[in-house]
Design an enzyme around this catalytic site. Structure first.
Site, PDB file in Angstrom:
ATOM      1  N   LEU A   1      19.261  16.143  11.709  1.00  0.00           N
ATOM      2  CA  LEU A   1      20.069  16.783  12.750  1.00  0.00           C
ATOM      3  C   LEU A   1      20.135  16.192  13.994  1.00  0.00           C
ATOM      4  CD1 LEU A   1      19.816  20.281  11.403  1.00  0.00           C
ATOM      5  CD2 LEU A   1      21.368  18.630  10.436  1.00  0.00           C
TER       6      LEU A   1
ATOM      7  N   ILE B   1      13.517  10.488   8.230  1.00  0.00           N
ATOM      8  CA  ILE B   1      13.031   9.673   7.453  1.00  0.00           C
ATOM      9  C   ILE B   1      11.816   8.842   7.856  1.00  0.00           C
ATOM     10  CG2 ILE B   1      15.549   9.345   6.251  1.00  0.00           C
ATOM     11  CD1 ILE B   1      15.899   6.525   7.716  1.00  0.00           C
TER      12      ILE B   1
ATOM     13  N   PHE C   1      21.877   7.198   3.453  1.00  0.00           N
ATOM     14  CA  PHE C   1      23.006   7.295   4.490  1.00  0.00           C
ATOM     15  C   PHE C   1      22.387   7.256   6.142  1.00  0.00           C
ATOM     16  CE2 PHE C   1      24.967   9.035   0.884  1.00  0.00           C
ATOM     17  CZ  PHE C   1      26.159   8.696   0.919  1.00  0.00           C
TER      18      PHE C   1
ATOM     19  N   SER D   1      24.748   5.672  13.838  1.00  0.00           N
ATOM     20  CA  SER D   1      25.961   4.802  13.340  1.00  0.00           C
ATOM     21  C   SER D   1      27.144   4.330  14.311  1.00  0.00           C
ATOM     22  CB  SER D   1      26.712   5.774  12.317  1.00  0.00           C
ATOM     23  OG  SER D   1      27.286   6.940  12.824  1.00  0.00           O
TER      24      SER D   1
ATOM     25  N   ASP E   1      30.109  -3.345   6.372  1.00  0.00           N
ATOM     26  CA  ASP E   1      31.135  -4.495   6.295  1.00  0.00           C
ATOM     27  C   ASP E   1      30.720  -5.230   7.747  1.00  0.00           C
ATOM     28  OD1 ASP E   1      32.657  -2.965   8.221  1.00  0.00           O
ATOM     29  OD2 ASP E   1      34.494  -3.685   7.170  1.00  0.00           O
TER      30      ASP E   1
ATOM     31  N   ALA F   1      23.315  -5.366  13.997  1.00  0.00           N
ATOM     32  CA  ALA F   1      22.202  -6.109  13.930  1.00  0.00           C
ATOM     33  C   ALA F   1      21.030  -5.297  13.009  1.00  0.00           C
ATOM     34  CB  ALA F   1      21.836  -6.687  15.171  1.00  0.00           C
TER      35      ALA F   1
ATOM     36  N   LYS G   1      21.590  -2.810  11.029  1.00  0.00           N
ATOM     37  CA  LYS G   1      21.711  -2.569   9.837  1.00  0.00           C
ATOM     38  C   LYS G   1      21.693  -3.838   8.830  1.00  0.00           C
ATOM     39  CE  LYS G   1      23.979   0.485   8.012  1.00  0.00           C
ATOM     40  NZ  LYS G   1      23.265   1.919   7.330  1.00  0.00           N
TER      41      LYS G   1
ATOM     42  N   ASN H   1      35.460   3.961   7.409  1.00  0.00           N
ATOM     43  CA  ASN H   1      35.787   5.275   6.613  1.00  0.00           C
ATOM     44  C   ASN H   1      36.524   6.197   7.399  1.00  0.00           C
ATOM     45  OD1 ASN H   1      33.148   6.129   4.054  1.00  0.00           O
ATOM     46  ND2 ASN H   1      33.873   4.243   4.662  1.00  0.00           N
TER      47      ASN H   1
ATOM     48  N   LYS I   1      34.318   8.732  16.822  1.00  0.00           N
ATOM     49  CA  LYS I   1      34.963   7.654  16.263  1.00  0.00           C
ATOM     50  C   LYS I   1      36.534   7.677  16.378  1.00  0.00           C
ATOM     51  CE  LYS I   1      30.714   6.517  14.660  1.00  0.00           C
ATOM     52  NZ  LYS I   1      30.139   7.482  14.012  1.00  0.00           N
TER      53      LYS I   1
HETATM   54  P1  NAD Z   1      26.918   9.838  10.967  1.00  0.00           P
HETATM   55  O1  NAD Z   1      26.596   9.555  12.384  1.00  0.00           O
HETATM   56  O2  NAD Z   1      27.897  10.948  10.888  1.00  0.00           O
HETATM   57  O3  NAD Z   1      25.570  10.571  10.136  1.00  0.00           O
HETATM   58  C1  NAD Z   1      24.312  10.131  10.289  1.00  0.00           C
HETATM   59  C2  NAD Z   1      23.575  11.256   9.757  1.00  0.00           C
HETATM   60  O4  NAD Z   1      22.072  10.765   9.742  1.00  0.00           O
HETATM   61  C3  NAD Z   1      23.340  12.298  10.703  1.00  0.00           C
HETATM   62  O5  NAD Z   1      23.483  13.613   9.949  1.00  0.00           O
HETATM   63  C4  NAD Z   1      22.000  12.338  11.262  1.00  0.00           C
HETATM   64  O6  NAD Z   1      21.464  13.640  11.908  1.00  0.00           O
HETATM   65  C5  NAD Z   1      21.235  11.526  10.422  1.00  0.00           C
HETATM   66  N1  NAD Z   1      20.025  10.836  10.886  1.00  0.00           N
HETATM   67  C6  NAD Z   1      20.024  10.153  11.908  1.00  0.00           C
HETATM   68  N2  NAD Z   1      18.721   9.609  12.277  1.00  0.00           N
HETATM   69  C7  NAD Z   1      18.203  10.104  11.117  1.00  0.00           C
HETATM   70  C8  NAD Z   1      16.703   9.946  10.825  1.00  0.00           C
HETATM   71  N3  NAD Z   1      15.847   9.429  11.671  1.00  0.00           N
HETATM   72  N4  NAD Z   1      16.373  10.745   9.862  1.00  0.00           N
HETATM   73  C9  NAD Z   1      16.948  11.773   9.067  1.00  0.00           C
HETATM   74  N5  NAD Z   1      18.211  11.884   9.391  1.00  0.00           N
HETATM   75  C10 NAD Z   1      18.813  11.091  10.366  1.00  0.00           C
HETATM   76  O7  NAD Z   1      27.093   8.642  10.089  1.00  0.00           O
HETATM   77  P2  NAD Z   1      28.229   8.315   8.983  1.00  0.00           P
HETATM   78  O8  NAD Z   1      29.333   7.495   9.611  1.00  0.00           O
HETATM   79  O9  NAD Z   1      28.249   9.358   8.014  1.00  0.00           O
HETATM   80  O10 NAD Z   1      27.551   7.028   8.320  1.00  0.00           O
HETATM   81  C11 NAD Z   1      26.613   7.280   7.127  1.00  0.00           C
HETATM   82  C12 NAD Z   1      26.165   5.710   6.590  1.00  0.00           C
HETATM   83  O11 NAD Z   1      27.131   4.913   6.369  1.00  0.00           O
HETATM   84  C13 NAD Z   1      25.407   5.045   7.644  1.00  0.00           C
HETATM   85  O12 NAD Z   1      24.430   4.484   7.548  1.00  0.00           O
HETATM   86  C14 NAD Z   1      26.330   3.797   8.431  1.00  0.00           C
HETATM   87  O13 NAD Z   1      25.828   2.852   8.818  1.00  0.00           O
HETATM   88  C15 NAD Z   1      27.038   3.770   6.930  1.00  0.00           C
HETATM   89  N6  NAD Z   1      28.690   3.228   6.981  1.00  0.00           N
HETATM   90  C16 NAD Z   1      29.434   3.851   7.807  1.00  0.00           C
HETATM   91  C17 NAD Z   1      30.609   3.728   7.678  1.00  0.00           C
HETATM   92  C18 NAD Z   1      32.031   4.682   8.605  1.00  0.00           C
HETATM   93  O14 NAD Z   1      32.875   4.071   8.831  1.00  0.00           O
HETATM   94  N7  NAD Z   1      31.525   5.722   9.197  1.00  0.00           N
HETATM   95  C19 NAD Z   1      31.066   2.385   6.951  1.00  0.00           C
HETATM   96  C20 NAD Z   1      30.182   1.866   6.369  1.00  0.00           C
HETATM   97  C21 NAD Z   1      29.017   2.164   6.417  1.00  0.00           C
HETATM   98  O1  DAU Z   2      32.932  -1.201   9.549  1.00  0.00           O
HETATM   99  C1  DAU Z   2      32.053   0.144   9.303  1.00  0.00           C
HETATM  100  C2  DAU Z   2      31.962   0.576  10.597  1.00  0.00           C
HETATM  101  O2  DAU Z   2      32.896   1.290  11.055  1.00  0.00           O
HETATM  102  C3  DAU Z   2      30.738   1.396  10.348  1.00  0.00           C
HETATM  103  O3  DAU Z   2      29.764   0.657  10.015  1.00  0.00           O
HETATM  104  C4  DAU Z   2      30.429   2.330  11.634  1.00  0.00           C
HETATM  105  O4  DAU Z   2      29.106   3.162  11.491  1.00  0.00           O
HETATM  106  C5  DAU Z   2      31.410   2.725  11.949  1.00  0.00           C
HETATM  107  O5  DAU Z   2      31.266   3.535  13.148  1.00  0.00           O
HETATM  108  C6  DAU Z   2      32.576   2.084  12.377  1.00  0.00           C
HETATM  109  O6  DAU Z   2      32.521   1.228  13.367  1.00  0.00           O
HETATM  110  P1  DAU Z   2      33.725   0.798  14.160  1.00  0.00           P
HETATM  111  O7  DAU Z   2      33.137   0.366  15.746  1.00  0.00           O
HETATM  112  O8  DAU Z   2      34.723   0.018  13.581  1.00  0.00           O
HETATM  113  O9  DAU Z   2      34.518   2.191  14.689  1.00  0.00           O
HETATM  114  P2  DAU Z   2      35.147   2.961  15.891  1.00  0.00           P
HETATM  115  O10 DAU Z   2      35.828   4.052  15.441  1.00  0.00           O
HETATM  116  O11 DAU Z   2      33.901   3.076  16.783  1.00  0.00           O
HETATM  117  O12 DAU Z   2      36.390   2.083  16.330  1.00  0.00           O
HETATM  118  C7  DAU Z   2      37.251   1.534  15.516  1.00  0.00           C
HETATM  119  C8  DAU Z   2      37.978   0.486  16.334  1.00  0.00           C
HETATM  120  O13 DAU Z   2      38.764   1.142  17.596  1.00  0.00           O
HETATM  121  C9  DAU Z   2      37.405  -0.644  17.002  1.00  0.00           C
HETATM  122  O14 DAU Z   2      37.775  -1.682  17.049  1.00  0.00           O
HETATM  123  C10 DAU Z   2      37.168  -0.062  18.442  1.00  0.00           C
HETATM  124  C11 DAU Z   2      38.270   0.603  18.605  1.00  0.00           C
HETATM  125  N1  DAU Z   2      38.072   2.034  19.622  1.00  0.00           N
HETATM  126  C12 DAU Z   2      37.307   2.956  19.242  1.00  0.00           C
HETATM  127  C13 DAU Z   2      37.023   4.019  20.163  1.00  0.00           C
HETATM  128  C14 DAU Z   2      35.885   4.980  19.979  1.00  0.00           C
HETATM  129  C15 DAU Z   2      39.066   1.944  20.741  1.00  0.00           C
HETATM  130  O15 DAU Z   2      40.149   1.448  20.771  1.00  0.00           O
HETATM  131  N2  DAU Z   2      39.046   3.123  21.343  1.00  0.00           N
HETATM  132  C16 DAU Z   2      38.229   4.289  21.274  1.00  0.00           C
HETATM  133  O16 DAU Z   2      38.086   5.130  21.966  1.00  0.00           O
END
Ligand code: NAD
Ligand code: DAU
Length: 345
Positions: free
Chosen positions: A36, A61, A82, A86, A136, A162, A164, A190, A199
């Site tokens: 959390l 973890i 997960f 992030s 990715d 880096a 990841k 996502n 995000k």
């Molecule tokens: P998020 O930041 O919404 O959630 C991360 C969760 O991990 C949180 O609930 C946080 O409390 C928990 N956490 C953080 N550090 C912890 C620790 N040390 N021990 C236990 N729990 C801990 O992230 P998300 O967007 O749901 O991403 C989940 C996973 O998917 C990540 O590994 C991320 O790299 C990967 N991923 C995300 C996306 C994306 O678009 N969001 C895409 C591809 C992969």
């Molecule tokens: O590709 C997968 C990744 O996608 C995950 O591994 C990460 O955990 C997740 O956070 C996400 O990373 P991005 O950096 O691509 O997502 P973000 O939503 O931060 O940004 C999406 C794009 O939008 C990126 O090109 C930066 C831009 N951006 C983002 C924010 C927050 C803006 O232009 N303005 C903003 O305020």
């Protein structure tokens, strides 16, 4: 697969995954281990928390004693990691937590699994599996053409990617050295319900509703490959059950969009459905992100051809559903923004 440990299950994708699995199967048990952090939120699983097959444990973890106790007590046969820091922008400001959780946390978790799952002859318990949820972003940035496939060299640019990539290498080293039964998935961006509003998509929705500036980094022409979160969940379910140990599977649905397209699409939908005063005058081009990757694009042929996975939600349907969810659950956004959701935790 009967007893799952899901780490980071109170975050965006983890909570959607737990809901997806609980709705799909009635013969599995899930323990959700989550520290959390600012990104983890029990409001994300309110509808699940009373399910008798679901248990929440607050913890890190990196806590080996706790992780081993959970593995043993619940006879965990499947771990899906997960848990992570992030957000790329946060990693640019401070990388330390990213190294701690994403690298050291992954190492600690797989060592605990190995200790609990392996006997003195080096044999693993039947059917045990560990899935590392990667991204990715480990592949770096693409030019105008081509896609990331599983053979693309890792070339991360941000401290987040880096960390990841390092975790992926550690997992692979345990497969190669200790025959550790792990798989890795690498998914594209996502979007969907319960995403923390730092995000792009939930941030823009929140700012539109509140008529605040919509920050677009640089020229807005960076490209991300968007996947509806439930399609990511179905892919993980298939990989963890049917994937081959030691393999990497890319996940994506060929939905490449520029950031400016995404922002304008959100404005268009909110203007039509919610408030006709939301318009493109809110857009504000701001300083670019440092080391900003230009383009991501996933080649999902392997998971499609070998495991039969297909995404089911088009971007057009997914973005409408997502915007409806945030406007119908505006209190969730308010609670997250104000930090109220941390009360009582
Ligand atoms: P998020 O930041 O919404 O959630 C991360 C969760 O991990 C949180 O609930 C946080 O409390 C928990 N956490 C953080 N550090 C912890 C620790 N040390 N021990 C236990 N729990 C801990 O992230 P998300 O967007 O749901 O991403 C989940 C996973 O998917 C990540 O590994 C991320 O790299 C990967 N991923 C995300 C996306 C994306 O678009 N969001 C895409 C591809 C992969
Ligand atoms: O590709 C997968 C990744 O996608 C995950 O591994 C990460 O955990 C997740 O956070 C996400 O990373 P991005 O950096 O691509 O997502 P973000 O939503 O931060 O940004 C999406 C794009 O939008 C990126 O090109 C930066 C831009 N951006 C983002 C924010 C927050 C803006 O232009 N303005 C903003 O305020």
């Amino acid at each position: 697969m009967n007893n799952l440990l899901v780490t980071g299950g109170a975050g965006f994708i983890g909570s959607n995954f737990i809901r997806y699995m609980m709705n799909k199967y009635n013969n599995i048990k899930i323990v959700n281990l989550d520290a959390l952090t600012y990104a983890g939120n029990l409001f994300n699983l309110k509808d699940i928390e009373k399910n008798k097959n679901y248990t929440f444990v607050r913890g890190n973890i990196l806590d080996r004693g706790l992780v081993k106790e959970i593995l043993r007590k619940n006879e965990i046969d499947t771990v899906i990691n997960f848990a992570a820091e992030s957000h790329v922008d946060r990693s640019i400001n401070s990388a330390r937590e990213f190294v701690e959780t994403n690298i050291n946390g992954t190492l600690s978790l797989i060592e605990c699994c190995r200790d609990e799952w392996q006997n003195e002859n080096g044999e693993y318990k039947n059917g045990v599996r560990y899935l590392q949820v990667s991204t990715d972003e480990v592949y770096g940035s693409l030019g105008e053409f081509g896609y990331f496939n599983e053979e693309t060299p890792l070339q991360p640019h941000s401290p987040y990617s880096a960390s990841k990539a390092s975790a992926d290498m550690i997992v692979k080293s345990f497969v190669d050295t200790h025959q550790f039964p792990a798989l890795i998935t690498r998914c594209s961006n996502n979007y969907g319900p319960y995403q923390f509003p730092e995000k792009l998509i939930p941030l823009i929705i929140y700012n539109c509703i509140n008529k605040q500036k919509l920050p677009i980094y640089g020229d807005g022409l960076n490209i991300r490959d968007w996947l509806y979160v439930e399609d990511h969940c179905s892919a993980i379910d298939i990989v963890v059950r049917k994937g081959k140990i030691g393999e990497v599977y890319n996940i994506g649905g060929h939905n490449e969009k520029t950031n400016v397209y995404i922002v304008k699409k959100i404005i268009e939908i909110l203007n039509r459905k919610y408030d006709n005063e939301i318009n493109e005058n809110l857009i504000s081009y701001v300083e670019d992100r440092k080391g900003h990757d230009r383009r991501y694009g996933i080649d999902p042929s392997k998971i499609k051809n070998e495991l039969g996975w297909e995404p089911t939600t088009s971007f057009e349907a997914g973005i409408e559903k997502t915007i409806d969810w945030y406007t119908n659950n505006y209190n969730w956004l308010l609670d997250i923004k104000s930090g109220n959701y941390k009360k009582g935790v």
